[in-house]
Design an enzyme around this catalytic site. Structure first.
Site, PDB file in Angstrom:
ATOM      1  CE1 TYR A  79      43.171  60.885  28.485  1.00 62.68           C
ATOM      2  CE2 TYR A  79      44.134  62.864  27.539  1.00 62.68           C
ATOM      3  CZ  TYR A  79      44.226  61.527  27.857  1.00 62.68           C
ATOM      4  OH  TYR A  79      45.372  60.831  27.562  1.00 62.68           O
ATOM      5  CD  GLU A 138      45.136  58.274  29.896  1.00 58.33           C
ATOM      6  OE1 GLU A 138      45.505  58.503  28.734  1.00 58.33           O
ATOM      7  OE2 GLU A 138      44.641  57.187  30.257  1.00 58.33           O
TER       8      GLU A 138
END
Length: 387
Positions: free
Chosen positions: A101, A189
């Site tokens: 992530y 993101e």
């Protein structure tokens, strides 16, 4: 302004981030052509601005054309938590060894960019932060220096990235920071940032929010958004140059100046009401702008009462009054209005409203009085009655 996945990936690629080959399409035949171009197996992804696509059946793997046609036909037009699927992203399926992530966002409390990295990708990052906060590395960036390669390498290493891909993860973080910075994003993101069996690091998903106030610097980005699922009232307001955000309540709010409107929302909520919108008619609002704003308010069928709260500085109270009178002549509203005018030409404005004798319009002297009146009227109680 939030971007769809494929739009975010286009920005990623523009800044050197590695992404899987794919194509956005709007019908089944387009999906077939795209799959032939990128090569089977492919992943068929619904393009909507909402999470939970996979659980809703909006992400499917297709090994051949027959499966592709079936999945594309089923996903197009699907409703995913109130968002209708109009576009598909057809992407060559990736083999995944590891999921990470990565994100860059604005930390408003620290007033600095924040880079986050975790080796627990592919799941909600909120779960990771709550369950294993030590697995989520957070580093602020000096906005004048920017993210340095040394800092990116430190984030990747401290976050637990495999040693043989630390350099690639650092490259991805640097590119992601450039996306955030150069595109005037508030959030950039990647979840997941994958490592393939061949040890290539690649962005498998993209979530980007752009600062709408900075779009004038990016004409190439102004057409990017999920316009098909955009609220029609918000779209109309944007076209008219009015700041409008739809909320879930039943009391329409109109003010001039963002600070005054936000204060009005708070006062109405404290009085027990639920605002239906944020609507800032802006400084210098003339009669025409006020009339347009009233039409926007009443386009929301949930609105049961409206509070107009104007402080006259640049905006004159008499112009607001004329706008209200014109709007009521054209629109013939069936809901009650509470009007509070203060400041420049407020006496003249109240005189005009009194002479017009507008039906179902109630004057108020203070914000608290106006809030209590509009909450009562929205609830169907007479003004002055207690709950």
């Amino acid at each position: 302004m939030d971007l769809l996945e494929y739009q975010g990936k286009q920005l990623f690629a523009r800044h050197g981030l590695k992404v899987s080959s794919g194509e956005a399409v709007e019908d089944v035949e387009g999906a077939v052509a795209a799959a032939a171009e990128v090569g089977y197996p492919v992943v068929v992804k619904a393009q909507v601005l909402i999470g939970g696509r996979g659980k809703a059946g909006g992400v499917k793997l297709a090994a051949d054309e027959q499966q592709l046609r079936e999945h594309a036909a089923n996903i197009l037009g699907m409703d995913i938590r109130g968002h209708t699927v109009h576009t598909l992203w057809i992407e060559h399926a990736s083999d995944i060894a590891t999921e990470y992530y990565a994100a860059v966002l604005l930390d408003r409390s620290a007033k600095k960019p924040l880079v986050m990295f975790s080796t627990e990708g592919g799941v909600d990052i909120e779960e990771v932060a709550a369950r294993s906060p030590e697995r989520l590395v957070r580093r602020h960036v000096d906005v004048l220096k920017g993210l340095t390669r040394e800092q990116a390498l430190s984030i990747a290493t401290d976050g637990g990235a495999d040693a043989d891909v630390v350099e690639q993860v650092a490259d991805a973080l640097l590119a992601l920071y450039q996306v955030w910075l150069e595109e005037d994003a508030t959030l950039a993101e990647i979840n997941p940032l994958i490592v393939t069996p061949e040890r290539e690091v690649r962005a498998l998903d993209a979530k980007i929010s752009l600062d709408g106030n900075a779009l004038f610097r990016h004409p190439e980005n102004q057409s990017l958004s999920d316009t098909e699922n955009e609220d029609p009232i918000e779209r109309q307001a944007r076209e008219q140059g009015v700041q409008y955000v739809k909320l879930d309540g039943d009391i329409g709010i109109l003010g001039n100046g963002a600070g005054l409107v936000m204060s009005t929302l708070d006062v109405v909520a404290r009085a027990g009401g639920s605002p239906a919108n944020f609507l800032d008619a802006g400084g210098g609002s003339n009669a025409e702008k006020i009339r347009q704003a009233i039409e926007l308010l009443l386009a929301n069928e949930a609105v049961k009462a409206v509070l107009v709260n104007i402080f006259g500085g640049i905006t004159r109270g008499d112009e607001v009054a004329r706008g209200l009178i014109e709007a009521f002549e054209d629109v013939k509203p069936s809901v009650p209005f509470v009007v509070r005018l203060d400041g420049t030409n407020d006496v003249e404005g109240r005189r005009l409203l009194a002479e017009a004798a507008l039906p179902n319009v109630h004057p108020a002297k203070t914000m608290n009085e106006a809030a209590e009146m509009v909450v009562a009227l929205a609830a169907g109680r007479p003004v002055g009655a207690s709950a």
